[in-house]
Design an enzyme around this catalytic site. Structure first.
Site, PDB file in Angstrom:
ATOM      1  N   ALA A 229       7.940 -12.618   2.739  1.00 22.24           N
ATOM      2  CA  ALA A 229       7.795 -11.594   1.761  1.00 22.24           C
ATOM      3  C   ALA A 229       9.009 -11.258   0.793  1.00 22.24           C
ATOM      4  CB  ALA A 229       6.780 -10.420   2.138  1.00 22.24           C
TER       5      ALA A 229
ATOM      6  N   GLY B  46       6.261 -14.400   5.976  1.00 27.07           N
ATOM      7  CA  GLY B  46       5.226 -14.653   5.339  1.00 27.07           C
ATOM      8  C   GLY B  46       4.942 -16.130   4.635  1.00 27.07           C
TER       9      GLY B  46
ATOM     10  N   GLU C 169      10.885 -11.123  11.002  1.00 24.98           N
ATOM     11  CA  GLU C 169      10.739  -9.846  10.817  1.00 24.98           C
ATOM     12  C   GLU C 169      11.511  -8.726  11.655  1.00 24.98           C
ATOM     13  OE1 GLU C 169       8.282 -12.142  10.931  1.00 24.98           O
ATOM     14  OE2 GLU C 169       7.034 -11.800   9.077  1.00 24.98           O
TER      15      GLU C 169
ATOM     16  N   GLU D 291       3.832 -17.757   7.864  1.00 23.04           N
ATOM     17  CA  GLU D 291       2.180 -17.359   8.057  1.00 23.04           C
ATOM     18  C   GLU D 291       1.310 -17.960   6.942  1.00 23.04           C
ATOM     19  OE1 GLU D 291       3.685 -13.113   7.665  1.00 23.04           O
ATOM     20  OE2 GLU D 291       3.066 -12.901   9.523  1.00 23.04           O
TER      21      GLU D 291
HETATM   22  C1  HXC Z   1      13.936 -11.502  -1.171  1.00 25.14           C
HETATM   23  C2  HXC Z   1      15.306 -13.149  -0.645  1.00 25.14           C
HETATM   24  C3  HXC Z   1      14.554 -13.582   0.630  1.00 25.14           C
HETATM   25  C4  HXC Z   1      13.419 -12.877   0.720  1.00 25.14           C
HETATM   26  C5  HXC Z   1      16.010 -15.024   0.486  1.00 25.14           C
HETATM   27  N1  HXC Z   1      16.180 -14.199  -0.722  1.00 25.14           N
HETATM   28  N2  HXC Z   1      15.003 -14.883   1.165  1.00 25.14           N
HETATM   29  N3  HXC Z   1      14.924 -12.181  -1.160  1.00 25.14           N
HETATM   30  N4  HXC Z   1      13.157 -11.616  -0.188  1.00 25.14           N
HETATM   31  N5  HXC Z   1      12.411 -12.931   1.752  1.00 25.14           N
HETATM   32  C6  HXC Z   1      17.201 -14.158  -1.698  1.00 25.14           C
HETATM   33  C7  HXC Z   1      18.704 -13.858  -1.058  1.00 25.14           C
HETATM   34  O1  HXC Z   1      18.733 -12.503  -1.174  1.00 25.14           O
HETATM   35  C8  HXC Z   1      19.529 -14.372  -1.954  1.00 25.14           C
HETATM   36  O2  HXC Z   1      19.559 -13.795  -3.350  1.00 25.14           O
HETATM   37  C9  HXC Z   1      18.802 -16.020  -2.225  1.00 25.14           C
HETATM   38  O3  HXC Z   1      17.622 -15.535  -1.914  1.00 25.14           O
HETATM   39  C10 HXC Z   1      19.521 -17.137  -1.551  1.00 25.14           C
HETATM   40  O4  HXC Z   1      19.274 -16.835  -0.146  1.00 25.14           O
HETATM   41  P1  HXC Z   1      20.388 -16.722   0.695  1.00 25.14           P
HETATM   42  O5  HXC Z   1      20.269 -15.789   1.723  1.00 25.14           O
HETATM   43  O6  HXC Z   1      21.889 -16.606  -0.061  1.00 25.14           O
HETATM   44  O7  HXC Z   1      20.506 -18.201   1.279  1.00 25.14           O
HETATM   45  P2  HXC Z   1      21.122 -18.742   2.668  1.00 25.14           P
HETATM   46  O8  HXC Z   1      22.441 -18.249   3.209  1.00 25.14           O
HETATM   47  O9  HXC Z   1      20.837 -20.353   2.738  1.00 25.14           O
HETATM   48  O10 HXC Z   1      19.852 -18.205   3.722  1.00 25.14           O
HETATM   49  C11 HXC Z   1      18.618 -18.639   3.710  1.00 25.14           C
HETATM   50  C12 HXC Z   1      17.796 -17.861   4.624  1.00 25.14           C
HETATM   51  C13 HXC Z   1      18.072 -16.389   4.250  1.00 25.14           C
HETATM   52  C14 HXC Z   1      18.090 -18.025   5.857  1.00 25.14           C
HETATM   53  C15 HXC Z   1      16.353 -18.258   4.301  1.00 25.14           C
HETATM   54  O11 HXC Z   1      17.718 -16.085   2.603  1.00 25.14           O
HETATM   55  C16 HXC Z   1      17.102 -15.413   4.833  1.00 25.14           C
HETATM   56  O12 HXC Z   1      17.134 -14.990   6.005  1.00 25.14           O
HETATM   57  N6  HXC Z   1      16.064 -14.946   3.988  1.00 25.14           N
HETATM   58  C17 HXC Z   1      15.287 -13.860   4.737  1.00 25.14           C
HETATM   59  C18 HXC Z   1      14.164 -14.421   5.615  1.00 25.14           C
HETATM   60  C19 HXC Z   1      13.138 -13.088   6.136  1.00 25.14           C
HETATM   61  O13 HXC Z   1      13.617 -12.349   6.400  1.00 25.14           O
HETATM   62  N7  HXC Z   1      11.951 -13.500   5.822  1.00 25.14           N
HETATM   63  C20 HXC Z   1      10.865 -12.581   6.351  1.00 25.14           C
HETATM   64  C21 HXC Z   1      10.651 -11.549   5.424  1.00 25.14           C
HETATM   65  S1  HXC Z   1       9.651 -10.156   5.923  1.00 25.14           S
HETATM   66  P3  HXC Z   1      20.860 -13.589  -4.097  1.00 25.14           P
HETATM   67  O14 HXC Z   1      20.670 -12.528  -5.123  1.00 25.14           O
HETATM   68  O15 HXC Z   1      22.113 -13.178  -2.935  1.00 25.14           O
HETATM   69  O16 HXC Z   1      21.315 -15.006  -4.507  1.00 25.14           O
HETATM   70  C22 HXC Z   1       8.049 -10.920   5.819  1.00 25.14           C
HETATM   71  C23 HXC Z   1       6.752  -9.978   6.193  1.00 25.14           C
HETATM   72  C24 HXC Z   1       5.692 -10.662   5.643  1.00 25.14           C
HETATM   73  O17 HXC Z   1       7.897 -12.234   5.281  1.00 25.14           O
HETATM   74  C25 HXC Z   1       4.392  -9.467   6.064  1.00 25.14           C
HETATM   75  C26 HXC Z   1       4.280  -8.704   4.822  1.00 25.14           C
HETATM   76  C27 HXC Z   1       3.327  -7.625   4.875  1.00 25.14           C
END
Ligand code: HXC
Length: 261
Positions: free
Chosen positions: A66, A112, A135, A115
């Site tokens: 998400a 997400g 998460e 999921e």
């Molecule tokens: C918003 C995101 C994002 C996300 C990545 N980005 N994932 N933005 N939401 N879920 C953005 C980063 O901020 C970054 O923006 C750009 O995408 C590139 O990502 P990087 O982190 O620079 O890349 P990298 O170092 O290669 O790392 C990749 C990654 C990391 C391991 C996938 O991005 C990461 O950990 N992302 C979050 C994953 C996560 O926690 N997902 C779960 C979300 S909660 P900039 O502007 O810096 O370029 C969820 C809940 C679902 O899903 C249920 C809801 C009800």
């Protein structure tokens, strides 16, 4: 229909939905969820679509979860619950779609994204794909079905391990756990997904619908009830023209031509 965060392609019996928000690794914001709802509806209604492929744009991510920027703005538990319920309803609709859904996992499938992948019927992963439920690192829990579908797919303790640690696993590990059905070299992923979709498009559509229903509903109940469901769906498949076609084709030693009737 034109969408901002989703691309739609159609081929021989299949359609492909590509989630494309490259700046945020295809993270799902509300707008994308809404577009995905519409695109899934289109796949649902179009009779020429007999198999659906869902993938992410680019080389790096399927869906990185998400949109965390949007999650940060959620003001209350009630809003959080509402968002979770909305995504859950969409992913259940995908799982229960009358046609097979192939998830072509081309990179990070996190939160997400993992999921969404788990709501598919067949998961093909690129060897670069990574799966996880991170998460917990954000102080929250999975909300689009992660605690439920992951536990059902890989078992309770492995699901707990993955959700509690937030650890990412490789495509090979996901294959070993039974989370994905096939791992292919990254540059062959879409070709493989389309070949599979074309194969499925030749199968009897109503039989595929009942297979999905029997397995989806049957795995949520006890064996005897599941067997009764199977017998009922088996019976229903005899009301179709396609079963006459399939059986005639076998007896006449020719390929069947199923029409979904
Ligand atoms: C918003 C995101 C994002 C996300 C990545 N980005 N994932 N933005 N939401 N879920 C953005 C980063 O901020 C970054 O923006 C750009 O995408 C590139 O990502 P990087 O982190 O620079 O890349 P990298 O170092 O290669 O790392 C990749 C990654 C990391 C391991 C996938 O991005 C990461 O950990 N992302 C979050 C994953 C996560 O926690 N997902 C779960 C979300 S909660 P900039 O502007 O810096 O370029 C969820 C809940 C679902 O899903 C249920 C809801 C009800």
């Amino acid at each position: 229909m034109e969408w901002k965060n989703i691309a739609w392609e159609q081929g021989d019996g299949w359609a492909q939905i590509t989630i494309q928000r490259p700046k945020v690794l295809n993270a799902l914001n509300r707008e994308t969820l809404e577009e995905l709802e519409q695109a899934v509806g289109r796949a649902e209604e179009d009779e020429t679509v007999r198999a659906l492929i869902i993938t992410g744009a680019g080389d790096k991510a399927f869906v990185a979860g998400a949109d965390i920027g949007e999650l940060r703005q959620i003001p209350s538990s009630w809003e959080g619950e509402r968002l979770a319920a909305r995504g859950q309803a969409l992913f259940s609709r995908i799982e229960e779609l009358d046609k097979p859904v192939i998830m072509a996992v081309n990179g990070y499938a996190l939160g997400g994204g993992c999921e969404l992948a788990m709501s598919g019927d067949i998961l093909i992963a690129s060897d670069k794909a990574r799966f996880g439920q991170p998460e917990v690192n954000l102080g929250v829990i999975p909300g689009y079905g992660g605690t439920q579908r992951l536990a059902r797919l890989v078992g309770k303790t492995t699901a707990k391990y993955l959700c509690l640690t937030g650890e990412m696993i490789t495509a090979e590990e996901a294959l070993r756990l039974g989370l994905v059905q096939k791992v292919v070299p990254h540059d062959q992923l879409l070709e493989e997904a389309r070949k599979l979709a074309e194969r499925l498009a030749q199968k009897a559509p109503i039989a595929m619908k009942y297979i999905k229903k029997a397995i989806n509903q049957g795995t949520e109940t006890d064996l005897q009830s599941g067997l009764r469901l199977e017998a009922a769906f088996f019976g229903l498949s005899f009301d179709t023209e396609d079963r006459i076609e399939g059986m005639d084709a076998f007896l006449e030693k020719r390929a069947p031509r199923f029409r979904g009737k």
